[in-house]
Design an enzyme around this catalytic site. Structure first.
Site, PDB file in Angstrom:
ATOM      1  N   ASP A 238      -2.434 -10.284   6.688  1.00 42.85           N
ATOM      2  CA  ASP A 238      -1.398  -9.588   5.908  1.00 42.85           C
ATOM      3  C   ASP A 238      -0.184 -10.509   5.801  1.00 42.85           C
ATOM      4  O   ASP A 238       0.024 -11.370   6.647  1.00 42.85           O
ATOM      5  CB  ASP A 238      -0.990  -8.278   6.606  1.00 42.85           C
ATOM      6  CG  ASP A 238      -0.426  -7.244   5.635  1.00 42.85           C
ATOM      7  OD1 ASP A 238      -1.110  -6.243   5.351  1.00 42.85           O
ATOM      8  OD2 ASP A 238       0.715  -7.440   5.144  1.00 42.85           O
TER       9      ASP A 238
ATOM     10  N   TYR B 205      -0.810  -3.208 -13.800  1.00 43.88           N
ATOM     11  CA  TYR B 205      -1.654  -2.950 -12.622  1.00 43.88           C
ATOM     12  C   TYR B 205      -3.107  -2.735 -13.053  1.00 43.88           C
ATOM     13  O   TYR B 205      -4.039  -3.312 -12.478  1.00 43.88           O
ATOM     14  CB  TYR B 205      -1.118  -1.717 -11.885  1.00 43.88           C
ATOM     15  CG  TYR B 205      -1.934  -1.292 -10.683  1.00 43.88           C
ATOM     16  CD1 TYR B 205      -1.815  -1.955  -9.464  1.00 43.88           C
ATOM     17  CD2 TYR B 205      -2.819  -0.210 -10.756  1.00 43.88           C
ATOM     18  CE1 TYR B 205      -2.560  -1.555  -8.356  1.00 43.88           C
ATOM     19  CE2 TYR B 205      -3.557   0.191  -9.667  1.00 43.88           C
ATOM     20  CZ  TYR B 205      -3.430  -0.481  -8.465  1.00 43.88           C
ATOM     21  OH  TYR B 205      -4.171  -0.079  -7.367  1.00 43.88           O
TER      22      TYR B 205
ATOM     23  N   LYS C 226      -6.529  -4.840 -12.108  1.00 44.05           N
ATOM     24  CA  LYS C 226      -7.688  -4.242 -11.434  1.00 44.05           C
ATOM     25  C   LYS C 226      -8.941  -4.329 -12.298  1.00 44.05           C
ATOM     26  O   LYS C 226     -10.048  -4.461 -11.773  1.00 44.05           O
ATOM     27  CB  LYS C 226      -7.375  -2.800 -11.022  1.00 44.05           C
ATOM     28  CG  LYS C 226      -6.277  -2.700  -9.944  1.00 44.05           C
ATOM     29  CD  LYS C 226      -6.694  -3.406  -8.657  1.00 44.05           C
ATOM     30  CE  LYS C 226      -5.711  -3.162  -7.514  1.00 44.05           C
ATOM     31  NZ  LYS C 226      -6.142  -3.804  -6.254  1.00 44.05           N
TER      32      LYS C 226
ATOM     33  N   ILE D 241      -5.312   7.763  -3.262  1.00 49.72           N
ATOM     34  CA  ILE D 241      -5.521   7.722  -1.807  1.00 49.72           C
ATOM     35  C   ILE D 241      -4.172   7.830  -1.084  1.00 49.72           C
ATOM     36  O   ILE D 241      -3.201   7.163  -1.462  1.00 49.72           O
ATOM     37  CB  ILE D 241      -6.230   6.416  -1.377  1.00 49.72           C
ATOM     38  CG1 ILE D 241      -7.480   6.145  -2.239  1.00 49.72           C
ATOM     39  CG2 ILE D 241      -6.593   6.468   0.104  1.00 49.72           C
ATOM     40  CD1 ILE D 241      -8.558   7.192  -2.187  1.00 49.72           C
TER      41      ILE D 241
ATOM     42  N   THR E  23      -1.820   6.796   1.098  1.00 50.30           N
ATOM     43  CA  THR E  23      -1.428   5.603   1.876  1.00 50.30           C
ATOM     44  C   THR E  23       0.081   5.412   1.735  1.00 50.30           C
ATOM     45  O   THR E  23       0.717   6.015   0.858  1.00 50.30           O
ATOM     46  CB  THR E  23      -2.108   4.329   1.328  1.00 50.30           C
ATOM     47  OG1 THR E  23      -1.584   4.070   0.017  1.00 50.30           O
ATOM     48  CG2 THR E  23      -3.611   4.463   1.266  1.00 50.30           C
TER      49      THR E  23
HETATM   50  N1  LIG Z   1      -3.403   4.064  -2.495  1.00 53.81           N
HETATM   51  C1  LIG Z   1      -4.088   4.268  -3.616  1.00 53.81           C
HETATM   52  O1  LIG Z   1      -4.082   5.366  -4.184  1.00 53.81           O
HETATM   53  C2  LIG Z   1      -4.921   3.149  -4.201  1.00 53.81           C
HETATM   54  C3  LIG Z   1      -5.788   3.472  -5.250  1.00 53.81           C
HETATM   55  C4  LIG Z   1      -6.577   2.483  -5.806  1.00 53.81           C
HETATM   56  C5  LIG Z   1      -6.519   1.178  -5.317  1.00 53.81           C
HETATM   57  N2  LIG Z   1      -5.658   0.893  -4.312  1.00 53.81           N
HETATM   58  C6  LIG Z   1      -5.650  -0.502  -3.840  1.00 53.81           C
HETATM   59  O2  LIG Z   1      -5.951  -0.529  -2.461  1.00 53.81           O
HETATM   60  C7  LIG Z   1      -5.349  -1.678  -1.868  1.00 53.81           C
HETATM   61  C8  LIG Z   1      -4.554  -1.246  -0.648  1.00 53.81           C
HETATM   62  O3  LIG Z   1      -3.555  -0.331  -1.084  1.00 53.81           O
HETATM   63  P1  LIG Z   1      -2.818   0.669  -0.089  1.00 53.81           P
HETATM   64  O4  LIG Z   1      -2.612   1.917  -0.837  1.00 53.81           O
HETATM   65  O5  LIG Z   1      -3.493   0.664   1.229  1.00 53.81           O
HETATM   66  O6  LIG Z   1      -1.394  -0.078  -0.016  1.00 53.81           O
HETATM   67  P2  LIG Z   1      -0.386  -0.389   1.195  1.00 53.81           P
HETATM   68  O7  LIG Z   1       0.885  -0.816   0.551  1.00 53.81           O
HETATM   69  O8  LIG Z   1      -0.370   0.752   2.146  1.00 53.81           O
HETATM   70  O9  LIG Z   1      -1.066  -1.653   1.893  1.00 53.81           O
HETATM   71  C9  LIG Z   1      -1.152  -2.876   1.231  1.00 53.81           C
HETATM   72  C10 LIG Z   1      -1.058  -4.000   2.252  1.00 53.81           C
HETATM   73  O10 LIG Z   1      -1.198  -5.242   1.537  1.00 53.81           O
HETATM   74  C11 LIG Z   1      -0.247  -6.162   2.039  1.00 53.81           C
HETATM   75  N3  LIG Z   1       0.063  -7.145   1.016  1.00 53.81           N
HETATM   76  C12 LIG Z   1       0.715  -6.950  -0.166  1.00 53.81           C
HETATM   77  N4  LIG Z   1       0.869  -8.115  -0.802  1.00 53.81           N
HETATM   78  C13 LIG Z   1       0.288  -9.066  -0.023  1.00 53.81           C
HETATM   79  C14 LIG Z   1       0.134 -10.468  -0.138  1.00 53.81           C
HETATM   80  N5  LIG Z   1       0.634 -11.135  -1.188  1.00 53.81           N
HETATM   81  N6  LIG Z   1      -0.530 -11.131   0.831  1.00 53.81           N
HETATM   82  C15 LIG Z   1      -1.018 -10.480   1.898  1.00 53.81           C
HETATM   83  N7  LIG Z   1      -0.872  -9.155   2.086  1.00 53.81           N
HETATM   84  C16 LIG Z   1      -0.230  -8.457   1.132  1.00 53.81           C
HETATM   85  C17 LIG Z   1       0.963  -5.301   2.394  1.00 53.81           C
HETATM   86  O11 LIG Z   1       1.829  -5.971   3.310  1.00 53.81           O
HETATM   87  C18 LIG Z   1       0.296  -4.066   2.972  1.00 53.81           C
HETATM   88  O12 LIG Z   1       0.087  -4.195   4.357  1.00 53.81           O
HETATM   89  C19 LIG Z   1      -4.496  -2.328  -2.969  1.00 53.81           C
HETATM   90  O13 LIG Z   1      -5.220  -3.394  -3.528  1.00 53.81           O
HETATM   91  C20 LIG Z   1      -4.322  -1.198  -3.973  1.00 53.81           C
HETATM   92  O14 LIG Z   1      -4.108  -1.678  -5.275  1.00 53.81           O
HETATM   93  C21 LIG Z   1      -4.869   1.831  -3.740  1.00 53.81           C
END
Ligand SMILES: NC(=O)c1ccc[n+]([C@@H]2O[C@H](COP(=O)([O-])OP(=O)(O)OC[C@H]3O[C@@H](n4cnc5c(N)ncnc54)[C@H](O)[C@@H]3O)[C@@H](O)[C@H]2O)c1
Length: 248
Positions: free
Chosen positions: A36, A154, A158, A187, A189
């Site tokens: 991370d 975004y 994706k 999700i 989060t």
């Molecule tokens: N939460 C949702 O509803 C959802 C839905 C579809 C897809 N996603 C995808 O799931 C993945 C995780 O999302 P989440 O909701 O857990 O988000 P989150 O913000 O809770 O976690 C994301 C993590 O990625 C790290 N990060 C961000 N940029 C970074 C970089 N340049 N290098 C290294 N680490 C980096 C952040 O520090 C964080 O710990 C993402 O790719 C997001 O697009 C999330």
């Protein structure tokens, strides 16, 4: 289902979906490199998950290729190989219609979500080619399969992840490297809570088939399956885990 000798490499492991997946890998006996860019979150995650098994935080900004290369090298130096990689590091960027899109937001989102993920795959694949195989799962989104008004940058990133996954899967399936994507819906989060208010969440869920947010652990289970030998003939697939949100 215990895999004592297996090693997982998880980006975005400091929070949300990445963290839940790191937890699931550890609980199945994998050793896990927790990758991370946020040092505080990464160290906290290592301290929390350490009781489940062997995990090491590696600081890395996925948008910087040399940082990714060093992270892969550090994981291999620590654990010897990478059997499974989950590329979850991502950002959602600023919302808004295309006519208001900014070059800065475009670059930030693409650099992390698409270019960063490509760097991760590149160096994970090089390692896996040398060791004789592995499995990679890329974190796309339901926004990688359908359009989302107000989140075009975004969604473009994706959709790109899905295209990159499918193409790389074709390139490496004969080398015993299976590459797939997971497409989470809405999700619960820290990212979701930061960007979507409780009122908007309620509105979105009112017209959603399942009527609820998914849990990060529900994405983790799909990733673990895609990485396991149970999915030995699955390659280039973009698996929706969204409670039916993108069903036509
Ligand atoms: N939460 C949702 O509803 C959802 C839905 C579809 C897809 N996603 C995808 O799931 C993945 C995780 O999302 P989440 O909701 O857990 O988000 P989150 O913000 O809770 O976690 C994301 C993590 O990625 C790290 N990060 C961000 N940029 C970074 C970089 N340049 N290098 C290294 N680490 C980096 C952040 O520090 C964080 O710990 C993402 O790719 C997001 O697009 C999330």
């Amino acid at each position: 289902m215990s895999n004592p000798s297996q090693v997982a490499f998880v980006t975005g492991a400091g929070s949300g979906i990445g963290q839940a997946t790191a937890r699931a890998f550890l609980s199945r006996g994998y050793s896990v490199a927790l990758v991370d860019r946020d040092v505080e979150l990464g160290q906290k995650t290592q301290a929390e998950l350490g009781e489940l098994g062997d995990c090491t935080f590696i600081a890395c900004d996925v948008s910087d290729e040399s940082s990714v290369e060093h992270a892969v090298e550090a994981a291999v130096a620590r654990y010897g190989r990478i059997d499974a990689a989950f590329n979850a590091a991502g950002i959602n960027g600023d919302p808004g219609p295309v006519a208001e899109a900014s070059s800065d937001n475009w670059d930030r989102v693409m650099n992390v979500n698409l270019k960063g993920l490509m760097f991760c795959m590149k160096h994970q694949i090089r390692q896996m080619l040398g060791q004789g195989g592995g499995a990679i799962v890329n974190c796309a989104s339901s926004a990688g399969l359908v359009g989302v008004a107000g989140l075009s940058t975004y969604a473009a990133s994706k959709h790109g992840v899905v295209g990159l996954t499918r193409s790389a899967a074709l390139e490496y399936v004969r080398s015993n490297i299976r590459i797939n994507a997971v497409c989470p819906g809405m999700i619960d989060t820290p990212m979701w809570r930061r960007s979507i208010s409780p009122e908007l969440t309620e509105q979105l869920l009112a017209s959603d088939p399942s009527g609820r947010l998914g849990q990060p652990s529900e994405i983790a289970e799909a990733v673990l399956w895609l990485c396991s030998s149970a999915a030995s003939f699955v390659a280039g697939h973009a698996l929706s885990v969204d409670g039916g949100m993108t069903v036509d």
